[in-house]
Design an enzyme around this catalytic site. Structure first.
Site, PDB file in Angstrom:
ATOM      1  N   ARG A  74      22.619  11.165 -18.968  1.00 22.56           N
ATOM      2  CA  ARG A  74      22.362  11.185 -17.518  1.00 22.56           C
ATOM      3  C   ARG A  74      23.628  10.851 -16.742  1.00 22.56           C
ATOM      4  O   ARG A  74      23.897  11.449 -15.692  1.00 22.56           O
ATOM      5  CB  ARG A  74      21.236  10.210 -17.168  1.00 22.56           C
ATOM      6  CG  ARG A  74      19.902  10.618 -17.741  1.00 22.56           C
ATOM      7  CD  ARG A  74      18.729   9.971 -17.036  1.00 22.56           C
ATOM      8  NE  ARG A  74      17.479  10.259 -17.718  1.00 22.56           N
ATOM      9  CZ  ARG A  74      16.282   9.985 -17.228  1.00 22.56           C
ATOM     10  NH1 ARG A  74      16.178   9.399 -16.038  1.00 22.56           N
ATOM     11  NH2 ARG A  74      15.186  10.260 -17.905  1.00 22.56           N
TER      12      ARG A  74
ATOM     13  N   SER B 112       2.256   2.071 -16.215  1.00 24.85           N
ATOM     14  CA  SER B 112       2.909   3.367 -16.378  1.00 24.85           C
ATOM     15  C   SER B 112       1.915   4.488 -16.142  1.00 24.85           C
ATOM     16  O   SER B 112       0.743   4.379 -16.476  1.00 24.85           O
ATOM     17  CB  SER B 112       3.500   3.497 -17.785  1.00 24.85           C
ATOM     18  OG  SER B 112       4.100   4.759 -17.958  1.00 24.85           O
TER      19      SER B 112
ATOM     20  N   LYS C  42       8.173  -3.772  -3.887  1.00 20.83           N
ATOM     21  CA  LYS C  42       9.438  -3.476  -4.540  1.00 20.83           C
ATOM     22  C   LYS C  42       9.906  -4.664  -5.358  1.00 20.83           C
ATOM     23  O   LYS C  42       9.806  -5.813  -4.935  1.00 20.83           O
ATOM     24  CB  LYS C  42      10.491  -3.111  -3.485  1.00 20.83           C
ATOM     25  CG  LYS C  42      11.791  -2.575  -4.061  1.00 20.83           C
ATOM     26  CD  LYS C  42      12.731  -2.152  -2.941  1.00 20.83           C
ATOM     27  CE  LYS C  42      14.041  -1.609  -3.523  1.00 20.83           C
ATOM     28  NZ  LYS C  42      14.987  -1.178  -2.457  1.00 20.83           N
TER      29      LYS C  42
ATOM     30  N   ARG D 178       2.590  -5.454   4.528  1.00 20.60           N
ATOM     31  CA  ARG D 178       3.456  -6.177   5.482  1.00 20.60           C
ATOM     32  C   ARG D 178       3.519  -5.449   6.816  1.00 20.60           C
ATOM     33  O   ARG D 178       3.473  -6.064   7.877  1.00 20.60           O
ATOM     34  CB  ARG D 178       4.861  -6.320   4.878  1.00 20.60           C
ATOM     35  CG  ARG D 178       5.828  -7.116   5.749  1.00 20.60           C
ATOM     36  CD  ARG D 178       7.102  -7.403   4.971  1.00 20.60           C
ATOM     37  NE  ARG D 178       7.778  -6.182   4.591  1.00 20.60           N
ATOM     38  CZ  ARG D 178       8.701  -5.571   5.335  1.00 20.60           C
ATOM     39  NH1 ARG D 178       9.031  -6.059   6.527  1.00 20.60           N
ATOM     40  NH2 ARG D 178       9.288  -4.479   4.911  1.00 20.60           N
TER      41      ARG D 178
ATOM     42  N   GLU E  19      11.050   6.730 -23.074  1.00 19.14           N
ATOM     43  CA  GLU E  19      10.843   7.878 -22.184  1.00 19.14           C
ATOM     44  C   GLU E  19      12.158   8.619 -21.935  1.00 19.14           C
ATOM     45  O   GLU E  19      12.207   9.852 -21.976  1.00 19.14           O
ATOM     46  CB  GLU E  19      10.247   7.399 -20.868  1.00 19.14           C
ATOM     47  CG  GLU E  19      10.029   8.452 -19.817  1.00 19.14           C
ATOM     48  CD  GLU E  19       9.575   7.847 -18.496  1.00 19.14           C
ATOM     49  OE1 GLU E  19      10.144   8.208 -17.450  1.00 19.14           O
ATOM     50  OE2 GLU E  19       8.654   7.008 -18.515  1.00 19.14           O
ATOM     51  N   TYR E  20      13.227   7.870 -21.685  1.00 20.70           N
ATOM     52  CA  TYR E  20      14.551   8.484 -21.492  1.00 20.70           C
ATOM     53  C   TYR E  20      14.912   9.328 -22.714  1.00 20.70           C
ATOM     54  O   TYR E  20      15.374  10.476 -22.594  1.00 20.70           O
ATOM     55  CB  TYR E  20      15.618   7.398 -21.305  1.00 20.70           C
ATOM     56  CG  TYR E  20      15.799   6.887 -19.900  1.00 20.70           C
ATOM     57  CD1 TYR E  20      14.725   6.434 -19.142  1.00 20.70           C
ATOM     58  CD2 TYR E  20      17.067   6.821 -19.337  1.00 20.70           C
ATOM     59  CE1 TYR E  20      14.906   5.936 -17.864  1.00 20.70           C
ATOM     60  CE2 TYR E  20      17.260   6.332 -18.047  1.00 20.70           C
ATOM     61  CZ  TYR E  20      16.169   5.888 -17.322  1.00 20.70           C
ATOM     62  OH  TYR E  20      16.355   5.399 -16.048  1.00 20.70           O
TER      63      TYR E  20
ATOM     64  N   LYS F 138       6.962  -2.606 -20.955  1.00 18.59           N
ATOM     65  CA  LYS F 138       7.115  -1.480 -20.019  1.00 18.59           C
ATOM     66  C   LYS F 138       8.569  -1.011 -19.979  1.00 18.59           C
ATOM     67  O   LYS F 138       8.851   0.194 -19.923  1.00 18.59           O
ATOM     68  CB  LYS F 138       6.652  -1.896 -18.620  1.00 18.59           C
ATOM     69  CG  LYS F 138       6.938  -0.867 -17.514  1.00 18.59           C
ATOM     70  CD  LYS F 138       6.202   0.437 -17.736  1.00 18.59           C
ATOM     71  CE  LYS F 138       6.688   1.569 -16.825  1.00 18.59           C
ATOM     72  NZ  LYS F 138       6.766   1.249 -15.407  1.00 18.59           N
TER      73      LYS F 138
ATOM     74  N   LEU G  10       0.811  -1.221   0.000  1.00 23.92           N
ATOM     75  CA  LEU G  10       0.000   0.000   0.000  1.00 23.92           C
ATOM     76  C   LEU G  10       0.842   1.268   0.000  1.00 23.92           C
ATOM     77  O   LEU G  10       0.545   2.235   0.679  1.00 23.92           O
ATOM     78  CB  LEU G  10      -0.951  -0.019   1.204  1.00 23.92           C
ATOM     79  CG  LEU G  10      -1.924  -1.202   1.234  1.00 23.92           C
ATOM     80  CD1 LEU G  10      -2.747  -1.188   2.510  1.00 23.92           C
ATOM     81  CD2 LEU G  10      -2.834  -1.203   0.007  1.00 23.92           C
TER      82      LEU G  10
ATOM     83  N   ARG H 294      39.551  -7.667 -39.234  1.00 18.65           N
ATOM     84  CA  ARG H 294      39.372  -8.820 -38.339  1.00 18.65           C
ATOM     85  C   ARG H 294      40.047 -10.066 -38.911  1.00 18.65           C
ATOM     86  O   ARG H 294      40.620 -10.873 -38.185  1.00 18.65           O
ATOM     87  CB  ARG H 294      37.883  -9.097 -38.108  1.00 18.65           C
ATOM     88  CG  ARG H 294      37.175  -8.004 -37.314  1.00 18.65           C
ATOM     89  CD  ARG H 294      35.706  -8.329 -37.068  1.00 18.65           C
ATOM     90  NE  ARG H 294      35.570  -9.374 -36.049  1.00 18.65           N
ATOM     91  CZ  ARG H 294      35.099 -10.576 -36.281  1.00 18.65           C
ATOM     92  NH1 ARG H 294      34.730 -10.935 -37.499  1.00 18.65           N
ATOM     93  NH2 ARG H 294      35.000 -11.450 -35.293  1.00 18.65           N
TER      94      ARG H 294
ATOM     95  N   HIS I   3       9.155   0.967 -23.039  1.00 17.92           N
ATOM     96  CA  HIS I   3       8.470   2.252 -22.835  1.00 17.92           C
ATOM     97  C   HIS I   3       9.377   3.208 -22.071  1.00 17.92           C
ATOM     98  O   HIS I   3       9.529   4.378 -22.434  1.00 17.92           O
ATOM     99  CB  HIS I   3       7.162   2.040 -22.060  1.00 17.92           C
ATOM    100  CG  HIS I   3       6.605   3.285 -21.427  1.00 17.92           C
ATOM    101  ND1 HIS I   3       7.120   3.819 -20.252  1.00 17.92           N
ATOM    102  CD2 HIS I   3       5.602   4.113 -21.787  1.00 17.92           C
ATOM    103  CE1 HIS I   3       6.453   4.914 -19.936  1.00 17.92           C
ATOM    104  NE2 HIS I   3       5.521   5.109 -20.844  1.00 17.92           N
ATOM    105  N   ASN I   4       9.996   2.723 -21.006  1.00 18.86           N
ATOM    106  CA  ASN I   4      10.859   3.573 -20.187  1.00 18.86           C
ATOM    107  C   ASN I   4      12.099   4.012 -20.949  1.00 18.86           C
ATOM    108  O   ASN I   4      12.589   5.127 -20.766  1.00 18.86           O
ATOM    109  CB  ASN I   4      11.243   2.854 -18.901  1.00 18.86           C
ATOM    110  CG  ASN I   4      10.107   2.821 -17.895  1.00 18.86           C
ATOM    111  OD1 ASN I   4       8.946   3.019 -18.243  1.00 18.86           O
ATOM    112  ND2 ASN I   4      10.425   2.558 -16.646  1.00 18.86           N
TER     113      ASN I   4
END
Length: 478
Positions: free
Chosen positions: A285, A127, A74, A33, A188-189, A181, A10, A451, A184-185
Site C-alpha cells: 500500500r 467488524s 472516533k 454531541r 484483512e490487509y 480486531k 450516531l 555480531r 483481524h484487520n
C-alpha cells in the site's frame, strides 16, 4: 420504561448498531454531541424502540441499571473526553463500552482508570462495516467476564450468525477484544493483497481479460477459497461504466489505509513475531502511493522479459488452465500462512498480556459478519480444537497436509512471476516464511559470529551451554 442500552455517537456505524439492537427488541436510548443529529435520526430512521435524548445527563438517566453505555465515537482523545464527562454522571457498577477502532493499549489504560472508580469498561472490536453493523457484525468483546454478562445477550443477538452460532465470543481481559480486531484487520490487509496479486498474475502473465478473470473468481468462490473477499472481487469484475468500459480499469492504482495494519505490524515488531505476509501487504500500500515515481521507474528500469504472454504454450510451456490452477493453489497456501501469522501474533500477545485466548472460538467469530469471513475458518477452528497447544497453525495435521500438497505449485508460480517481472511480494513472503520455518539449521550462526566480531556480543554453541566470545581480530592478525 427505561432503555436496556444507550448508544452515544450516531454516525453510520453507531446509528446502524442502534437500529440493529432496536430490531432485536431492545429499548435503545440515543445521543449525539451534535444534538441536531438525534432529530435527524428520529426523522429518517424512526424506530419504536428508540428514546431520543438531548444531553448526557438525560441520556444516562434514561437507562436501566446497571447502565450499559455504548460509545461509537472516533478513537483516541474523543473517547477519553467522553469518559471524563460520563464519570460524574454514572454510578458504581455501570458499564461503559467502547465499540470504536481503539488502540488496545488505550483500552487497557481506560480499563485500569475506571476500575479505580468501580466503573466497568469493555473494549469491543466490531467488524463488518455499515452492512454488518445494521444486520449482524462480528463482535470481539474484551473486559471482565462479570461485566460482559450484562451485555452478552444483546451482543449475541445483534451479531452475525454462521453455521448456527453467534459470531460473538468473549475474548479475555481489558484490551484483548480490540487486540483481536487489530489482528483481524492485519489479516484483512494480507488477504486483499494476495487476491490483488492473483489478479495481477492472471492479467499480466495469463493475458486473461476482465470477463475471464470474473469467471475465475466466481469459480474459486465455490471451492476451498470461498470467502467474502473472493465473492466481492468476482462482483467487482462485472461492473461497467456507461461507455462500456470496466469501472475497475478506471480506478487509480493507489490504496490508502487507516492505521490498523500499521498497528499490527508495530505490535509484531515489539513481540518479535514474523508476520511477513501482513507486512508485505502494508508495504504494498505504501508503494502503491508512489504512483509518479513508479511511472518514472517503469521507463528507466526495464523488465528484460518476454512481457505479456498471450501464448503461454510458447513462453511458459503451459496453458491458461494450468496457470489458473497454479494461481488458485498458491493463493490458498499464502492465505493459510497469513492467517497462521495472525494467530501466532495472538499467541504471543496472550503470553505477554496474561490473557486467556481461545483460538478456536476466535476463528468462529471471524466466520460471519466480518471482512475476512471465509469457509476455511471452519478448518482453522477445528485444527485448534484438535491441537490446542500447537505452536503454529501450519504445524497442525490438516494445514501441514494442505501446504505440503500445494507448496510446489507456489514455488513454480513464483519462479514464473520472477521471470516475468510481476511483483507478488505477499505470495513471495508466504513462501519465504514456510521455507524459513521448516529450516532447522539456518544461516543465523553467521550473524551470531558477525555480531561477536564487531561488537563482542557473544554467541551460543551447539556443543556446549553458555555464552562465548572469540577474539576474532587478535587471532586474524596472527
Amino acid at each position: 420504561m427505561n432503555s436496556n442500552i444507550g448508544v452515544v455517537g450516531l454516525s453510520v456505524m453507531g446509528m446502524n448498531l442502534a437500529l440493529n439492537m432496536a430490531d432485536n427488541g431492545y429499548r435503545v436510548s440515543i445521543f449525539n454531541r451534535t444534538i441536531s443529529v438525534v432529530d435527524k435520526v428520529m426523522e429518517e430512521n424512526f424506530h419504536k424502540n428508540f428514546t431520543s435524548t438531548y444531553s448526557l445527563k438525560e441520556f444516562v438517566k434514561s437507562l436501566e441499571k446497571p447502565r450499559r453505555i455504548f460509545l461509537m465515537v472516533k478513537s483516541g482523545k474523543p473517547v477519553d473526553m467522553l469518559i471524563e464527562q460520563l464519570i460524574d454522571i454514572v454510578e458504581e457498577g455501570d458499564i461503559i463500552i467502547d465499540g470504536g477502532n481503539s488502540f488496545y493499549k488505550d483500552t487497557i489504560r481506560r480499563t485500569n482508570y475506571l476500575k479505580e472508580k468501580n466503573i466497568n469498561f469493555l473494549g469491543v472490536g466490531i467488524s463488518g462495516g455499515e452492512e454488518g453493523a445494521r444486520f449482524g457484525p462480528a463482535i470481539m468483546p474484551g473486559g471482565t467476564e462479570e461485566a460482559y454478562k450484562y451485555v452478552k445477550d444483546i451482543f449475541e443477538d445483534i451479531s452475525a450468525k454462521a453455521y448456527g452460532e453467534s459470531c460473538c465470543k468473549y475474548i479475555s481481559e481489558d484490551g484483548s477484544g480490540h487486540y483481536v480486531k487489530m489482528v483481524h484487520n492485519g489479516i484483512e490487509y494480507a488477504d486483499m493483497q494476495l487476491i490483488s496479486e492473483a489478479y495481477a498474475i492472471l492479467k499480466n502473465i495469463g493475458g486473461l481479460n476482465n470477463h475471464e478473470i470474473q469467471k475465475v473468481f466466481e469459480d474459486w468462490n465455490k471451492s476451498e477459497l470461498e470467502s467474502y473477499l473472493i465473492e466481492i472481487t468476482a462482483n467487482i469484475f462485472k461492473v461497467k461504466e456507461d461507455d462500456g468500459t470496466y469501472l475497475l480499469d478506471n480506478i487509480m492504482d493507489k490504496a490508502s489505509q487507516k492505521g490498523t495494519g500499521k498497528w499490527t505490524n508495530l505490535e509484531a515488531i515489539d513481540l518479535g513475531v514474523d508476520i511477513s505476509v501482513i507486512s508485505a501487504a502494508l508495504n504494498a500500500r505504501f508503494m502503491s502511493n508512489l504512483k509518479d515515481e513508479r511511472t518514472k521507474a517503469e521507463n528507466i528500469i526495464f523488465k528484460n522479459t518476454v512481457g505479456n504472454n498471450q501464448d503461454l504454450n510458447i513462453n511458459l510451456n503451459m496453458d491458461r488452465k494450468e496457470l489458473i490452477k497454479l494461481v488458485k493453489n498458491s493463493l490458498y497456501i499464502s492465505k493459510i500462512v497469513s492467517y497462521a501469522q495472525g494467530f501466532k501474533l495472538l499467541k504471543a500477545a496472550e503470553k505477554e498480556y496474561s490473557w486467556n485466548l481461545n483460538f478456536s472460538e476466535i476463528a468462529k467469530i471471524f466466520r460471519g459478519g466480518c471482512i475476512i469471513r471465509a469457509k476455511f475458518l471452519n478448518d482453522i477452528s477445528d485444527a485448534f480444537v484438535a491441537e490446542s497447544d500447537v505452536d503454529n497453525l501450519i504445524l497442525t495435521k490438516f494445514f501441514s497436509n494442505e501446504i505440503n500438497t500445494g507448496l510446489e505449485d507456489l514455488r513454480r508460480l513464483l519462479s514464473i512471476t520472477v521471470q516475468q517481472g510481476v511483483p507478488v511480494s505477499a505470495m513471495s513472503s508466504a513462501l519465504g516464511y514456510i521455507d524459513t520455518y521448516r529450516t532447522s539449521r539456518s544461516s543465523a550462526n553467521l550473524i551470531q559470529a558477525q555480531r561477536d566480531y564487531f561488537g563482542a556480543h557473544t554467541f551460543e554453541r551447539l556443543d556446549r551451554e553458555g555464552s562465548f566470545h572469540y577474539e576474532w581480530i587478535e587471532n586474524n592478525e596472527k
